[in-house]
Design an enzyme around this catalytic site. Structure first.
Site, PDB file in Angstrom:
ATOM      1  N   ARG A 112       0.831  -1.215   0.000  1.00  0.00           N
ATOM      2  CA  ARG A 112       0.000   0.000   0.000  1.00  0.00           C
ATOM      3  C   ARG A 112       0.860   1.257   0.000  1.00  0.00           C
ATOM      4  O   ARG A 112       0.531   2.250  -0.650  1.00  0.00           O
ATOM      5  CB  ARG A 112      -0.934   0.031   1.221  1.00  0.00           C
ATOM      6  CG  ARG A 112      -1.858   1.248   1.199  1.00  0.00           C
ATOM      7  CD  ARG A 112      -2.702   1.361   2.452  1.00  0.00           C
ATOM      8  NE  ARG A 112      -3.652   2.455   2.364  1.00  0.00           N
ATOM      9  CZ  ARG A 112      -3.380   3.704   2.688  1.00  0.00           C
ATOM     10  NH1 ARG A 112      -2.180   4.043   3.122  1.00  0.00           N
ATOM     11  NH2 ARG A 112      -4.312   4.647   2.565  1.00  0.00           N
ATOM     12  N   TYR A 229       1.384 -13.021  -0.675  1.00  0.00           N
ATOM     13  CA  TYR A 229       1.876 -12.739  -2.023  1.00  0.00           C
ATOM     14  C   TYR A 229       3.106 -11.833  -1.923  1.00  0.00           C
ATOM     15  O   TYR A 229       3.310 -11.164  -0.904  1.00  0.00           O
ATOM     16  CB  TYR A 229       0.790 -12.103  -2.905  1.00  0.00           C
ATOM     17  CG  TYR A 229      -0.016 -10.981  -2.269  1.00  0.00           C
ATOM     18  CD1 TYR A 229       0.474  -9.686  -2.198  1.00  0.00           C
ATOM     19  CD2 TYR A 229      -1.281 -11.233  -1.736  1.00  0.00           C
ATOM     20  CE1 TYR A 229      -0.277  -8.671  -1.630  1.00  0.00           C
ATOM     21  CE2 TYR A 229      -2.038 -10.217  -1.165  1.00  0.00           C
ATOM     22  CZ  TYR A 229      -1.529  -8.938  -1.118  1.00  0.00           C
ATOM     23  OH  TYR A 229      -2.268  -7.925  -0.548  1.00  0.00           O
ATOM     24  N   ASP A 306     -13.987   3.696   0.986  1.00  0.00           N
ATOM     25  CA  ASP A 306     -14.407   3.074   2.241  1.00  0.00           C
ATOM     26  C   ASP A 306     -15.433   3.913   2.994  1.00  0.00           C
ATOM     27  O   ASP A 306     -16.245   3.369   3.747  1.00  0.00           O
ATOM     28  CB  ASP A 306     -13.194   2.847   3.155  1.00  0.00           C
ATOM     29  CG  ASP A 306     -12.365   1.642   2.737  1.00  0.00           C
ATOM     30  OD1 ASP A 306     -12.728   0.981   1.744  1.00  0.00           O
ATOM     31  OD2 ASP A 306     -11.364   1.353   3.407  1.00  0.00           O
TER      32      ASP A 306
HETATM   33  C1  LIG Z   1      -2.847   4.050   7.197  1.00  0.00           C
HETATM   34  C2  LIG Z   1      -3.611   3.044   6.386  1.00  0.00           C
HETATM   35  C3  LIG Z   1      -3.087   1.753   6.174  1.00  0.00           C
HETATM   36  C4  LIG Z   1      -3.799   0.811   5.432  1.00  0.00           C
HETATM   37  N1  LIG Z   1      -3.268  -0.417   5.231  1.00  0.00           N
HETATM   38  C5  LIG Z   1      -3.908  -1.302   4.445  1.00  0.00           C
HETATM   39  C6  LIG Z   1      -3.324  -2.553   4.161  1.00  0.00           C
HETATM   40  O1  LIG Z   1      -2.233  -2.840   4.604  1.00  0.00           O
HETATM   41  N2  LIG Z   1      -3.992  -3.430   3.366  1.00  0.00           N
HETATM   42  C7  LIG Z   1      -5.218  -3.120   2.860  1.00  0.00           C
HETATM   43  O2  LIG Z   1      -5.807  -3.935   2.136  1.00  0.00           O
HETATM   44  N3  LIG Z   1      -5.796  -1.932   3.115  1.00  0.00           N
HETATM   45  C8  LIG Z   1      -5.170  -1.025   3.892  1.00  0.00           C
HETATM   46  N4  LIG Z   1      -5.735   0.170   4.144  1.00  0.00           N
HETATM   47  C9  LIG Z   1      -7.087   0.404   3.617  1.00  0.00           C
HETATM   48  C10 LIG Z   1      -7.107   0.650   2.161  1.00  0.00           C
HETATM   49  O3  LIG Z   1      -6.114   1.572   1.796  1.00  0.00           O
HETATM   50  C11 LIG Z   1      -8.500   1.181   1.874  1.00  0.00           C
HETATM   51  O4  LIG Z   1      -9.463   0.216   2.256  1.00  0.00           O
HETATM   52  C12 LIG Z   1      -8.728   1.415   0.433  1.00  0.00           C
HETATM   53  O5  LIG Z   1      -7.594   1.851  -0.220  1.00  0.00           O
HETATM   54  C13 LIG Z   1      -9.872   2.414   0.247  1.00  0.00           C
HETATM   55  O6  LIG Z   1      -9.309   3.692   0.271  1.00  0.00           O
HETATM   56  P1  LIG Z   1     -10.001   5.022   0.738  1.00  0.00           P
HETATM   57  O7  LIG Z   1      -9.357   6.087  -0.063  1.00  0.00           O
HETATM   58  O8  LIG Z   1     -11.465   4.923   0.733  1.00  0.00           O
HETATM   59  O9  LIG Z   1      -9.544   5.196   2.247  1.00  0.00           O
HETATM   60  P2  LIG Z   1      -8.109   5.238   2.876  1.00  0.00           P
HETATM   61  O10 LIG Z   1      -7.079   4.789   1.923  1.00  0.00           O
HETATM   62  O11 LIG Z   1      -8.253   4.561   4.177  1.00  0.00           O
HETATM   63  O12 LIG Z   1      -7.842   6.800   3.089  1.00  0.00           O
HETATM   64  C14 LIG Z   1      -8.549   7.630   3.969  1.00  0.00           C
HETATM   65  C15 LIG Z   1      -7.684   8.848   4.281  1.00  0.00           C
HETATM   66  O13 LIG Z   1      -8.474   9.839   4.907  1.00  0.00           O
HETATM   67  C16 LIG Z   1      -7.734  10.443   5.953  1.00  0.00           C
HETATM   68  N5  LIG Z   1      -8.709  11.028   6.882  1.00  0.00           N
HETATM   69  C17 LIG Z   1      -9.564  10.382   7.702  1.00  0.00           C
HETATM   70  N6  LIG Z   1     -10.340  11.272   8.354  1.00  0.00           N
HETATM   71  C18 LIG Z   1      -9.973  12.504   7.915  1.00  0.00           C
HETATM   72  C19 LIG Z   1     -10.431  13.824   8.206  1.00  0.00           C
HETATM   73  N7  LIG Z   1     -11.447  14.068   9.082  1.00  0.00           N
HETATM   74  N8  LIG Z   1      -9.836  14.878   7.597  1.00  0.00           N
HETATM   75  C20 LIG Z   1      -8.810  14.664   6.704  1.00  0.00           C
HETATM   76  N9  LIG Z   1      -8.335  13.433   6.407  1.00  0.00           N
HETATM   77  C21 LIG Z   1      -8.932  12.369   6.990  1.00  0.00           C
HETATM   78  C22 LIG Z   1      -6.949   9.264   6.513  1.00  0.00           C
HETATM   79  O14 LIG Z   1      -5.835   9.703   7.273  1.00  0.00           O
HETATM   80  C23 LIG Z   1      -6.540   8.543   5.238  1.00  0.00           C
HETATM   81  O15 LIG Z   1      -5.341   9.044   4.702  1.00  0.00           O
HETATM   82  C24 LIG Z   1      -5.066   1.136   4.884  1.00  0.00           C
HETATM   83  C25 LIG Z   1      -5.594   2.439   5.094  1.00  0.00           C
HETATM   84  C26 LIG Z   1      -4.883   3.385   5.831  1.00  0.00           C
HETATM   85  C27 LIG Z   1      -5.454   4.788   6.050  1.00  0.00           C
END
Ligand SMILES: Cc1cc2nc3c(=O)[nH]c(=O)nc-3n(C[C@H](O)[C@H](O)[C@H](O)COP(=O)(O)OP(=O)(O)OC[C@H]3O[C@@H](n4cnc5c(N)ncnc54)[C@H](O)[C@@H]3O)c2cc1C
Length: 406
Positions: A112, A229, A306
């Site tokens: 990631r 993997y 998410d």
């Molecule tokens: C630190 C981290 C590690 C992860 N590790 C894995 C992993 O190892 N394997 C896996 O399968 N999935 C992992 N995930 C989840 C995966 O990245 C997500 O399920 C997927 O990519 C969906 O992404 P998303 O953009 O919806 O959310 P995310 O990728 O989770 O991003 C959400 C972002 O929003 C930020 N955020 C939250 N609240 C606020 C706010 N109020 N104001 C400003 N910013 C905010 C968070 O800090 C984060 O950077 C991880 C997520 C994070 C945040």
């Protein structure tokens, strides 16, 4: 926050994760000004492996990122499905060249942190994207013409946080599974703990037998499964053990009890136990999910990734769906000048598909963790099907591509 003429058009994105950055890049390619707020002050290389299936790769290719991603990723030759009861292979589902030819884009596995850094570097190089790290979205409100955000900016000198406000055309909640936009701004029900916990570790690939280094391994057992993997261009190896365990904590990197984990897998085949014993330490992560059917859009505010549809990782599509969402959002906003209508159009396009994947992940949860005669029947069915058919059953998922890609 100073107001300029273009601020009337500016879109705000809460969260510089995978989905938020993809959306920002897709919008900036359409010359739309965008500001991304990220609560983390620095982007740490956290997390472990992610799967990037062809549907997501079509979007990332369209953003010009494929070459950079391939430098960090691996295209596994196959998924080798193993029985945790017998230690024998049940099926080998072809990926590699086969998947690339079938879907027109590769099936990759990647750390990631590597995916995130490729997106982040591209965002930093895009003139239309303003990235504000250390800035947490606290709240937002809207009227007929604009959305107003309330932000908390962390002080660099350790002093009190500074509160700031801004006004723009719309707000995208890309703030992940514990979304503030979902809970506070849209007043929707938060994701709930699923009673499943993922234990994660990344180790040097040289510590792992050669025959595991070019495939994705999937071990199916009673109430647990293990996935592994290669990542980081094949230099590292990602291990995830998924168990039924009702532990609840809202963080990605809680230290786990290695001995308790190994004890839990004590009656598994030696080849799998040997892999699980390799990492000196493990992290754990409580898995959350959401029920389908809630609105993702309220006027000028929309959820994605998410925040909209947190799902169990059992279809390996959390990142993939947020990447698809980002492309669809940017396309709708580009096509339809009225932001609330554009956001509705995005939801209409995306909701059925994302919720179908969410249901697939739940179904996989049941199928992967079967026990007794049900598990025997599952294994017999998988053994009996030609390997290509197991992949073809997911054509609707991996065969998706954004309309612009033709
Ligand atoms: C630190 C981290 C590690 C992860 N590790 C894995 C992993 O190892 N394997 C896996 O399968 N999935 C992992 N995930 C989840 C995966 O990245 C997500 O399920 C997927 O990519 C969906 O992404 P998303 O953009 O919806 O959310 P995310 O990728 O989770 O991003 C959400 C972002 O929003 C930020 N955020 C939250 N609240 C606020 C706010 N109020 N104001 C400003 N910013 C905010 C968070 O800090 C984060 O950077 C991880 C997520 C994070 C945040």
């Amino acid at each position: 926050m100073a107001q300029s003429r273009s601020d009337a058009d500016r879109l705000f994105i809460a969260g510089a994760g995978i989905g938020g950055l993809t959306t920002a890049l897709a919008l900036s390619r359409r010359a739309r000004p965008v500001t991304v707020f990220e609560q983390a002050a620095t982007i740490e290389p956290v997390g472990s492996g992610l799967q990037l299936s062809p549907n997501a790769m079509h979007v990332l290719r369209g953003l010009g990122l494929e070459e950079a991603l391939r430098r960090h990723a691996v295209a596994p030759r196959a998924v080798r499905v193993m029985s945790a009861r017998t230690g024998n292979a049940i099926a080998e589902i072809p990926l590699g060249e086969h998947a690339e030819q079938r879907y027109g884009a590769p099936y990759l596995v990647i750390h990631r942190a590597d995916l995130h850094s490729v997106l982040l570097n591209a965002a930093r190089a895009s003139a239309g994207i303003t990235l504000r790290l250390g800035t947490r979205l606290r709240d937002a409100s809207q009227n007929a013409g604009a959305v107003k955000v309330e932000l908390e900016q962390a002080a660099t000198d350790g002093g009190a946080a500074h509160v700031d406000h801004g006004s723009g055309a719309g707000l995208i909640g890309a703030d992940g599974v514990w979304s503030t936009v979902r809970r506070r701004v849209m007043n929707l029900r938060q994701a709930v703990f699923s009673g499943r916990t993922a234990y994660r570790a990344v180790i040097p690939a040289e510590d792992v037998p050669q025959h595991w280094r070019d495939v994705t391994g999937l071990w199916l057992g009673a109430n647990a499964h293990v996935v592994h993997y290669p990542v980081s261009g094949g230099r590292q190896f990602n291990l995830v053990a998924l168990v039924s365990e009702d532990w609840r904590e809202e963080r990605w990197s809680a230290p786990a009890d290695r001995e308790a984990l190994l004890a839990r897998f004590a009656d598994w085949p030696a080849a799998c136990r040997d892999l699980l014993a390799r990492p000196p330490s493990w992290l754990k992560w409580a898995l959350c999910g959401m029920d389908p059917g809630t609105d993702w859009v309220d006027g000028r505010v929309a959820l994605m990734g998410d925040a909209a549809h947190a799902m169990l990782p059992f279809a390996a599509q959390g990142a993939g769906m947020s990447i698809e969402d980002g492309e669809a959002l940017a396309r709708a906003i580009d096509r339809i000048p009225d932001v609330p209508r554009a956001l509705r159009s995005y939801q209409a396009e995306r909701q059925n598909r994302a919720e179908k994947v969410l249901r697939l992940a739940r179904a996989n949860d049941r199928v992967y963790h079967m026990r007794g005669p049900m598990a025997l029947a599952r294994d017999a069915v998988m053994r009996g099907l030609p390997a290509g058919r197991l992949l073809a059953r997911l054509d609707w998922l991996y065969g998706w591509r954004p309309p612009a890609a033709g």
